[in-house]
Motif scaffolding. Sequence first.
Motif, mmCIF file in Angstrom:
data_model
loop_
_atom_site.group_PDB
_atom_site.id
_atom_site.type_symbol
_atom_site.label_atom_id
_atom_site.label_comp_id
_atom_site.label_asym_id
_atom_site.label_seq_id
_atom_site.Cartn_x
_atom_site.Cartn_y
_atom_site.Cartn_z
ATOM 1 N N ALA A 107 65.135 52.693 23.406
ATOM 2 C CA ALA A 107 65.085 51.435 22.642
ATOM 3 C C ALA A 107 66.458 50.766 22.615
ATOM 4 O O ALA A 107 66.559 49.551 22.778
ATOM 5 C CB ALA A 107 64.583 51.708 21.227
ATOM 6 N N ARG A 108 67.504 51.551 22.419
ATOM 7 C CA ARG A 108 68.862 50.987 22.386
ATOM 8 C C ARG A 108 69.190 50.280 23.688
ATOM 9 O O ARG A 108 69.794 49.213 23.701
ATOM 10 C CB ARG A 108 69.897 52.076 22.119
ATOM 11 N N GLU A 109 68.768 50.883 24.805
ATOM 12 C CA GLU A 109 69.089 50.327 26.118
ATOM 13 C C GLU A 109 68.063 49.299 26.603
ATOM 14 O O GLU A 109 68.199 48.764 27.689
ATOM 15 C CB GLU A 109 69.225 51.456 27.144
ATOM 16 N N GLY A 110 67.007 49.077 25.802
ATOM 17 C CA GLY A 110 66.002 48.090 26.181
ATOM 18 C C GLY A 110 65.138 48.519 27.359
ATOM 19 O O GLY A 110 64.665 47.676 28.125
ATOM 20 N N LEU A 136 62.831 50.959 16.383
ATOM 21 C CA LEU A 136 62.777 49.508 16.193
ATOM 22 C C LEU A 136 64.082 48.972 15.611
ATOM 23 O O LEU A 136 64.639 48.000 16.122
ATOM 24 C CB LEU A 136 61.606 49.129 15.284
ATOM 25 N N SER A 137 64.590 49.617 14.572
ATOM 26 C CA SER A 137 65.835 49.119 13.967
ATOM 27 C C SER A 137 67.010 49.240 14.939
ATOM 28 O O SER A 137 67.893 48.371 14.965
ATOM 29 C CB SER A 137 66.131 49.827 12.646
ATOM 30 N N ILE A 138 66.996 50.268 15.766
ATOM 31 C CA ILE A 138 68.064 50.428 16.777
ATOM 32 C C ILE A 138 67.939 49.351 17.841
ATOM 33 O O ILE A 138 68.939 48.739 18.237
ATOM 34 C CB ILE A 138 68.011 51.844 17.385
ATOM 35 N N GLN A 143 69.586 44.790 21.071
ATOM 36 C CA GLN A 143 68.896 43.906 22.006
ATOM 37 C C GLN A 143 68.741 42.503 21.407
ATOM 38 O O GLN A 143 68.752 42.337 20.194
ATOM 39 C CB GLN A 143 67.515 44.481 22.365
ATOM 40 N N PRO A 144 68.562 41.492 22.289
ATOM 41 C CA PRO A 144 68.316 40.138 21.778
ATOM 42 C C PRO A 144 67.015 40.102 20.959
ATOM 43 O O PRO A 144 66.107 40.902 21.198
ATOM 44 C CB PRO A 144 68.170 39.284 23.035
ATOM 45 N N ARG A 145 66.928 39.186 20.034
ATOM 46 C CA ARG A 145 65.821 39.088 19.087
ATOM 47 C C ARG A 145 64.440 39.076 19.747
ATOM 48 O O ARG A 145 63.490 39.631 19.226
ATOM 49 C CB ARG A 145 65.998 37.835 18.237
ATOM 50 N N ILE A 150 61.538 45.184 21.356
ATOM 51 C CA ILE A 150 61.419 44.864 19.925
ATOM 52 C C ILE A 150 59.997 44.395 19.615
ATOM 53 O O ILE A 150 59.373 44.858 18.656
ATOM 54 C CB ILE A 150 62.463 43.805 19.507
ATOM 55 N N THR A 151 59.484 43.501 20.446
ATOM 56 C CA THR A 151 58.125 42.991 20.250
ATOM 57 C C THR A 151 57.112 44.132 20.284
ATOM 58 O O THR A 151 56.227 44.233 19.423
ATOM 59 C CB THR A 151 57.779 41.946 21.337
#
Length: 164
Positions: A107-110, A136-138, A143-145, A150-151
Motif C-alpha cells: 500500500a505504501r508503494e502503491g 489504507l491510512s498508510i 500516495q496521491p489522493r 486508496i480507492t
Amino acid sequence: GGSALWIARRAHGSNNPVVRFLEGLGAREVMPNDPVLWEGYEKWRKKVGKKEEDRKEEEDRYARLSKHTHHAAAYGDTRMIKVLEENPNFDVDKQDSNGWAMLHEAAREGQEETVALLVQEMHADPDLRSNSGTALSIAKQYQPRNHTVITYLMELQKENKHAY
C-alpha cells in the motif's frame, strides 16, 4: 551427581544469575565422580543443545522469509510472493518489529496488483494495524489522493462495515 554450582554452570553458563548467586554464597563446584552420571549429563546437554540450535535456525529462516516477502510486496513482485507462499511458514499477515505486514508495504508503494493479490487471493487482513496504521491510512500518507490503491482499500472498508 555434582554440586548445584557445577550443574547450574553446565546448564546455564557462568554469567547466569543462579551461578553468581551460588558463588556469592561460597558454594564449591564439584564434578560428579560417577562416570555414568557424567556421560548421561553430556548426552542430555547435546540433545537439548541440538533442539535449541534447530529452534534458532528455524527462527532465522523465518526471519529471512519474512524479509523477502516484505520486499517482494514493496516492489510489486507478485511472482516472488506466490513462490514464497509455498513455504509452510508463510503467513500473509506476518508483522515485522514495526507491525508492518506485506499489505502495508504494498500500500505504501502503491502496488495495485500486489494489494489485490494479497487481499483477494491470499486473504490478507486489510484492517490489520501497524505502528503507522492500517494499509489504507498508510496509502493515504504516501500516495496521491485519487490513487487506485486508496480507492480499492476504501471500497473494501465500506464492504466490511456492511458485512457486520
